[in-house]
Write an enzyme that holds these catalytic residues in place. Structure first.
Site, PDB file in Angstrom:
ATOM      1  N   VAL A  14       0.836  -1.197   0.000  1.00 19.74           N
ATOM      2  CA  VAL A  14       0.000   0.000   0.000  1.00 19.74           C
ATOM      3  C   VAL A  14       0.872   1.249   0.000  1.00 19.74           C
ATOM      4  O   VAL A  14       0.639   2.193  -0.769  1.00 19.74           O
ATOM      5  CB  VAL A  14      -0.952  -0.003   1.212  1.00 19.74           C
ATOM      6  CG1 VAL A  14      -1.687   1.338   1.312  1.00 19.74           C
ATOM      7  CG2 VAL A  14      -1.959  -1.138   1.102  1.00 19.74           C
ATOM      8  N   SER A 105      -9.000  -3.241   7.587  1.00 24.16           N
ATOM      9  CA  SER A 105      -9.216  -4.369   6.686  1.00 24.16           C
ATOM     10  C   SER A 105     -10.615  -4.935   6.882  1.00 24.16           C
ATOM     11  O   SER A 105     -11.140  -4.963   7.999  1.00 24.16           O
ATOM     12  CB  SER A 105      -8.183  -5.463   6.961  1.00 24.16           C
ATOM     13  OG  SER A 105      -8.526  -6.658   6.301  1.00 24.16           O
ATOM     14  N   SER A 106     -11.207  -5.419   5.799  1.00 22.90           N
ATOM     15  CA  SER A 106     -12.520  -6.063   5.900  1.00 22.90           C
ATOM     16  C   SER A 106     -12.443  -7.384   6.647  1.00 22.90           C
ATOM     17  O   SER A 106     -13.480  -7.973   6.976  1.00 22.90           O
ATOM     18  CB  SER A 106     -13.107  -6.279   4.499  1.00 22.90           C
ATOM     19  OG  SER A 106     -12.259  -7.112   3.731  1.00 22.90           O
ATOM     20  N   CYS A 107     -11.218  -7.854   6.960  1.00 29.99           N
ATOM     21  CA  CYS A 107     -11.062  -9.075   7.756  1.00 29.99           C
ATOM     22  C   CYS A 107     -11.658  -8.926   9.151  1.00 29.99           C
ATOM     23  O   CYS A 107     -11.916  -9.928   9.823  1.00 29.99           O
ATOM     24  CB  CYS A 107      -9.585  -9.430   7.895  1.00 29.99           C
ATOM     25  SG  CYS A 107      -8.804  -9.958   6.357  1.00 29.99           S
ATOM     26  N   TYR A 134      -5.349 -11.008  13.744  1.00 30.78           N
ATOM     27  CA  TYR A 134      -5.208  -9.813  12.900  1.00 30.78           C
ATOM     28  C   TYR A 134      -6.467  -8.948  12.988  1.00 30.78           C
ATOM     29  O   TYR A 134      -6.392  -7.725  13.111  1.00 30.78           O
ATOM     30  CB  TYR A 134      -4.960 -10.250  11.462  1.00 30.78           C
ATOM     31  CG  TYR A 134      -4.805  -9.123  10.470  1.00 30.78           C
ATOM     32  CD1 TYR A 134      -3.618  -8.393  10.407  1.00 30.78           C
ATOM     33  CD2 TYR A 134      -5.827  -8.805   9.574  1.00 30.78           C
ATOM     34  CE1 TYR A 134      -3.469  -7.372   9.487  1.00 30.78           C
ATOM     35  CE2 TYR A 134      -5.681  -7.790   8.649  1.00 30.78           C
ATOM     36  CZ  TYR A 134      -4.493  -7.067   8.609  1.00 30.78           C
ATOM     37  OH  TYR A 134      -4.350  -6.052   7.696  1.00 30.78           O
ATOM     38  N   LYS A 138      -7.033  -4.954  14.266  1.00 27.83           N
ATOM     39  CA  LYS A 138      -7.611  -3.922  13.410  1.00 27.83           C
ATOM     40  C   LYS A 138      -8.864  -3.309  14.032  1.00 27.83           C
ATOM     41  O   LYS A 138      -9.124  -2.110  13.901  1.00 27.83           O
ATOM     42  CB  LYS A 138      -7.933  -4.518  12.032  1.00 27.83           C
ATOM     43  CG  LYS A 138      -6.699  -4.849  11.208  1.00 27.83           C
ATOM     44  CD  LYS A 138      -5.864  -3.606  10.965  1.00 27.83           C
ATOM     45  CE  LYS A 138      -4.648  -3.873  10.124  1.00 27.83           C
ATOM     46  NZ  LYS A 138      -3.838  -2.644   9.899  1.00 27.83           N
ATOM     47  N   ASN A 164     -10.087  -7.069   0.151  1.00 31.11           N
ATOM     48  CA  ASN A 164      -8.783  -7.665  -0.129  1.00 31.11           C
ATOM     49  C   ASN A 164      -8.052  -6.867  -1.206  1.00 31.11           C
ATOM     50  O   ASN A 164      -8.674  -6.382  -2.155  1.00 31.11           O
ATOM     51  CB  ASN A 164      -8.951  -9.112  -0.601  1.00 31.11           C
ATOM     52  CG  ASN A 164      -9.586  -9.991   0.459  1.00 31.11           C
ATOM     53  OD1 ASN A 164      -9.072 -10.121   1.555  1.00 31.11           O
ATOM     54  ND2 ASN A 164     -10.716 -10.583   0.124  1.00 31.11           N
ATOM     55  N   HIS A 178      -1.206 -13.384   0.014  1.00 31.18           N
ATOM     56  CA  HIS A 178      -2.647 -13.533  -0.056  1.00 31.18           C
ATOM     57  C   HIS A 178      -3.021 -14.318  -1.313  1.00 31.18           C
ATOM     58  O   HIS A 178      -2.153 -14.743  -2.082  1.00 31.18           O
ATOM     59  CB  HIS A 178      -3.322 -12.162  -0.043  1.00 31.18           C
ATOM     60  CG  HIS A 178      -3.266 -11.485   1.285  1.00 31.18           C
ATOM     61  ND1 HIS A 178      -2.323 -10.523   1.591  1.00 31.18           N
ATOM     62  CD2 HIS A 178      -4.014 -11.643   2.401  1.00 31.18           C
ATOM     63  CE1 HIS A 178      -2.498 -10.110   2.845  1.00 31.18           C
ATOM     64  NE2 HIS A 178      -3.524 -10.770   3.350  1.00 31.18           N
ATOM     65  N   LYS A 186       1.841 -19.686  -8.165  1.00 35.07           N
ATOM     66  CA  LYS A 186       1.582 -21.123  -8.272  1.00 35.07           C
ATOM     67  C   LYS A 186       1.321 -21.547  -9.725  1.00 35.07           C
ATOM     68  O   LYS A 186       1.861 -22.555 -10.206  1.00 35.07           O
ATOM     69  CB  LYS A 186       0.363 -21.436  -7.397  1.00 35.07           C
ATOM     70  CG  LYS A 186       0.019 -22.889  -7.205  1.00 35.07           C
ATOM     71  CD  LYS A 186      -1.170 -22.955  -6.243  1.00 35.07           C
ATOM     72  CE  LYS A 186      -1.546 -24.365  -5.871  1.00 35.07           C
ATOM     73  NZ  LYS A 186      -2.686 -24.367  -4.905  1.00 35.07           N
TER      74      LYS A 186
END
Length: 309
Positions: A14, A105-107, A134, A138, A164, A178, A186
């Site tokens: 960010v 964060s939306s977490c 986490y 937040k 995210n 993430h 991958k």
């Protein structure tokens, strides 16, 4: 206009996207490294504020990672992020700084929240266990900003809640990335090694919303130029989402991977859906500009450039 802005986390994804955003050129950004400003040491934070004239703080620093890292190191994610948030935000207030943007964060929303998730649903249910540490950190920073505004109305300490994120300068390692950067790495490896199949954690039906990090930087520039009108807490996202299986296919199409996917049902998938409500964002007058495919294409180009230098 804010002339001198302290940006924490300038070396992260960010932070680097903020530094590349031309809208910030009219401001002077202070971007101390963790050695120059250790957010885990409250005395160091107080000293930094005492020695620098700061008009606005943008708190983008944090210990971040994907599901694997959050499950393996919950203590680290809870303690590091909580200490950084409290030390910075509370000390900024004690130092007389009137304006602060806390990037959350939306977490931190409940695992069973009704989608799309509005800002009012914070703390209205049980958190997702795979990233609870986490999320708790937040939530603490977000509530602290609210409390400061409540006790001291002259302060404008506001929280941005992005969905995210992905993009240039993302982490692509197997232990701290993430979903999108992990899948890019991958599938590129699978393509180059001519693997016939690739596994997907869980059934792949969980849905996720991803915002290109450069768009978040654009939003932050817009926000500080319209700071008085910005809500106390505001979601920043796209307003639509895709399943994990769909992300795999989109990325495969972009990089040219032709193999098949196999779902590993023994692995965790996290929240089934996490789509943020962008009603307040629309009212605030901002909209993202980068499509998912364009953002992934740019992220793939960045990853391949970094790994072929």
């Amino acid at each position: 206009m804010f002339k001198r802005i302290l940006l924490t986390g300038a070396s992260g994804m960010v932070g680097k996207n903020i530094l590349e955003c031309t809208h910030f050129n009219k401001h002077r950004l202070l971007t101390p490294s963790s050695r120059e400003l250790n957010l885990l040491e409250i005395d160091a934070v107080a000293k930094y504020f005492d020695q620098n004239d700061i008009d606005l703080v943008i708190h983008a620093a944090g210990e971040v990672g994907g599901i694997q890292a959050n499950v393996k190191y919950p203590i680290n994610f809870l303690v590091q992020n909580t200490l950084m948030g409290i030390n910075l935000i509370n000390t900024a207030h004690q130092s007389g700084i009137k304006d602060l943007v806390n990037i959350s964060s939306s977490c931190m929303y409940p695992r069973n929240a009704v989608n799309p998730i509005s800002e009012e649903q914070l703390l209205n249910g049980e958190l997702e266990p795979t990233n609870e540490g986490y999320a708790l950190a937040k939530i603490t920073s977000t509530r602290l900003c609210e409390y400061i505004n409540r006790e001291d109305p002259s302060c404008r300490y506001k929280t941005v809640i992005p969905c995210n994120l992905y993009g240039r300068y993302d982490k692509f390692g197997p232990n701290n990335s993430h979903m999108i950067p992990a899948v890019i790495r991958k599938l590129i490896q699978a393509r180059d090694n001519k693997k016939a199949s690739v596994d997907i954690w869980g059934d792949g039906l969980a849905r996720r919303e991803f915002l290109y990090a450069a768009d978040l930087a654009e939003f932050l520039a817009y926000a500080i130029n319209n700071f008085s009108d910005m809500p106390q807490n505001i979601n920043v996202g796209l307003g639509d989402d895709y399943s994990i299986n769909e992300y795999y296919q989109i990325i495969a199409d972009i990089i040219g991977y032709k193999g098949v996917f196999e779902n590993d049902l023994s692995k965790p998938t996290g929240m089934q859906q996490k789509l943020v409500d962008i009603s307040l964002l629309k009212q605030f007058g901002w909209h993202h500009t980068t499509s998912l495919k364009d953002g992934i294409q740019k992220t793939v180009e960045y990853y391949e450039g970094v790994n072929h230098e």
